[in-house]
Design an enzyme around this catalytic site. Sequence first.
Site, PDB file in Angstrom:
ATOM      1  N   GLY A  48      18.521 -30.923  21.453  1.00 14.54           N
ATOM      2  CA  GLY A  48      19.237 -32.197  21.498  1.00 14.54           C
ATOM      3  C   GLY A  48      18.398 -33.451  21.384  1.00 14.54           C
ATOM      4  N   GLU A 102      14.368 -36.191  27.252  1.00 18.46           N
ATOM      5  CA  GLU A 102      15.638 -35.456  27.232  1.00 18.46           C
ATOM      6  C   GLU A 102      16.703 -36.264  26.504  1.00 18.46           C
ATOM      7  OE1 GLU A 102      17.327 -32.932  27.407  1.00 18.46           O
ATOM      8  OE2 GLU A 102      17.118 -31.762  29.223  1.00 18.46           O
ATOM      9  N   ASP A 103      17.652 -35.569  25.906  1.00 22.57           N
ATOM     10  CA  ASP A 103      18.787 -36.263  25.289  1.00 22.57           C
ATOM     11  C   ASP A 103      19.767 -36.729  26.352  1.00 22.57           C
ATOM     12  OD1 ASP A 103      19.404 -33.638  25.944  1.00 22.57           O
ATOM     13  OD2 ASP A 103      20.532 -33.215  24.117  1.00 22.57           O
ATOM     14  N   ASP A 106      22.974 -34.234  32.692  1.00 25.99           N
ATOM     15  CA  ASP A 106      24.364 -34.051  33.094  1.00 25.99           C
ATOM     16  C   ASP A 106      24.373 -33.690  34.588  1.00 25.99           C
ATOM     17  OD1 ASP A 106      27.111 -33.554  32.908  1.00 25.99           O
ATOM     18  OD2 ASP A 106      26.882 -31.595  32.009  1.00 25.99           O
ATOM     19  N   LYS A 134      24.710 -38.945  32.974  1.00 28.70           N
ATOM     20  CA  LYS A 134      26.079 -38.976  33.515  1.00 28.70           C
ATOM     21  C   LYS A 134      26.001 -38.977  35.037  1.00 28.70           C
ATOM     22  CE  LYS A 134      28.251 -36.215  29.836  1.00 28.70           C
ATOM     23  NZ  LYS A 134      28.736 -34.844  29.527  1.00 28.70           N
ATOM     24  N   PHE A 155      32.418 -35.471  27.578  1.00 29.37           N
ATOM     25  CA  PHE A 155      31.565 -34.785  26.609  1.00 29.37           C
ATOM     26  C   PHE A 155      31.271 -35.689  25.409  1.00 29.37           C
ATOM     27  CE2 PHE A 155      30.598 -31.797  23.193  1.00 29.37           C
ATOM     28  CZ  PHE A 155      29.675 -30.986  23.825  1.00 29.37           C
ATOM     29  N   ASP A 162      25.114 -31.832  20.026  1.00 30.51           N
ATOM     30  CA  ASP A 162      26.078 -31.053  19.245  1.00 30.51           C
ATOM     31  C   ASP A 162      27.293 -30.644  20.055  1.00 30.51           C
ATOM     32  OD1 ASP A 162      24.712 -29.118  20.914  1.00 30.51           O
ATOM     33  OD2 ASP A 162      25.606 -27.574  19.654  1.00 30.51           O
ATOM     34  N   ARG A 168      25.188 -32.997  15.208  1.00 30.39           N
ATOM     35  CA  ARG A 168      23.850 -33.517  15.531  1.00 30.39           C
ATOM     36  C   ARG A 168      23.395 -34.597  14.558  1.00 30.39           C
ATOM     37  NH1 ARG A 168      21.646 -30.116  19.458  1.00 30.39           N
ATOM     38  NH2 ARG A 168      22.061 -27.904  19.243  1.00 30.39           N
TER      39      ARG A 168
HETATM   40  P1  5GP Z   1      22.293 -30.435  32.855  1.00 32.07           P
HETATM   41  O1  5GP Z   1      21.397 -29.265  33.117  1.00 32.07           O
HETATM   42  O2  5GP Z   1      21.708 -31.761  33.276  1.00 32.07           O
HETATM   43  O3  5GP Z   1      23.662 -30.207  33.439  1.00 32.07           O
HETATM   44  O4  5GP Z   1      22.566 -30.472  31.308  1.00 32.07           O
HETATM   45  C1  5GP Z   1      21.600 -30.833  30.424  1.00 32.07           C
HETATM   46  C2  5GP Z   1      21.882 -30.273  29.044  1.00 32.07           C
HETATM   47  O5  5GP Z   1      23.267 -30.001  28.864  1.00 32.07           O
HETATM   48  C3  5GP Z   1      21.529 -31.285  27.987  1.00 32.07           C
HETATM   49  O6  5GP Z   1      20.190 -31.179  27.590  1.00 32.07           O
HETATM   50  C4  5GP Z   1      22.508 -30.960  26.887  1.00 32.07           C
HETATM   51  O7  5GP Z   1      21.972 -29.959  26.052  1.00 32.07           O
HETATM   52  C5  5GP Z   1      23.710 -30.413  27.598  1.00 32.07           C
HETATM   53  N1  5GP Z   1      24.791 -31.416  27.758  1.00 32.07           N
HETATM   54  C6  5GP Z   1      25.199 -31.997  28.911  1.00 32.07           C
HETATM   55  N2  5GP Z   1      26.204 -32.856  28.703  1.00 32.07           N
HETATM   56  C7  5GP Z   1      26.449 -32.837  27.373  1.00 32.07           C
HETATM   57  C8  5GP Z   1      27.378 -33.553  26.527  1.00 32.07           C
HETATM   58  O8  5GP Z   1      28.198 -34.383  26.940  1.00 32.07           O
HETATM   59  N3  5GP Z   1      27.296 -33.277  25.195  1.00 32.07           N
HETATM   60  C9  5GP Z   1      26.427 -32.362  24.673  1.00 32.07           C
HETATM   61  N4  5GP Z   1      26.468 -32.193  23.362  1.00 32.07           N
HETATM   62  N5  5GP Z   1      25.545 -31.690  25.438  1.00 32.07           N
HETATM   63  C10 5GP Z   1      25.543 -31.933  26.771  1.00 32.07           C
END
Ligand code: 5GP
Length: 177
Positions: A48, A102-103, A106, A134, A155, A162, A168
Amino acid sequence: MSIIKVHDKSFDTYLSEEVIQQRIKEMAAEISRDYAGKRPLFIAILNGSFMFAADLFKHLSINAEICFIKLASYKGMKSSGNVVTSIGLEDDLFGKDVVIVEDIVDTGKTLHNFLPKLLHQQPKSLKIASLLHKPEATEYPLQLDYIGFDIPNKFVVGYGLDYDGLGRNLKEIYQLV
Ligand code: 5GP
């Protein structure tokens, strides 16, 4: 606002290309100030973050290194969170100033699970730069040092992110309708 379709879902424009690029320039300027005289190693987490990492990196005005690593994959529309392993981390981090790129953060689980592996190598410092965050989704609180945008718990796709493999290549970031 324009509605687009990715697979079966509709998405609405949320952050324009201009807004994203402007914010990334500001982040690069801030990071360049903070690391003046140092030579940080940026570790970008694939897939991402590839666009964000490239744009952030090219606006840095300091000497810096970058490498790309891969953690667990993200399936469908809910964060899987099961980080198994990291591929591609060849650099020795001992004594280095490390910036994770990081992108999106979440729940925070991905980085929460991965940071101990990095800290184990005893970097001199470790900071996190995430384009998106978020806050409402936080389950694993992390100190995020550089945040592009705090966004609602919806989302998003585009600009490297993606939905099941697609979206992407979009220059903007779109939010699920
Ligand atoms: P976390 O471990 O913080 O819950 O999630 C991190 C990863 O989840 C990110 O690097 C990404 O790949 C994916 N992710 C979380 N939220 C989203 C979203 O709204 N859209 C997309 N495309 N990926 C997300």
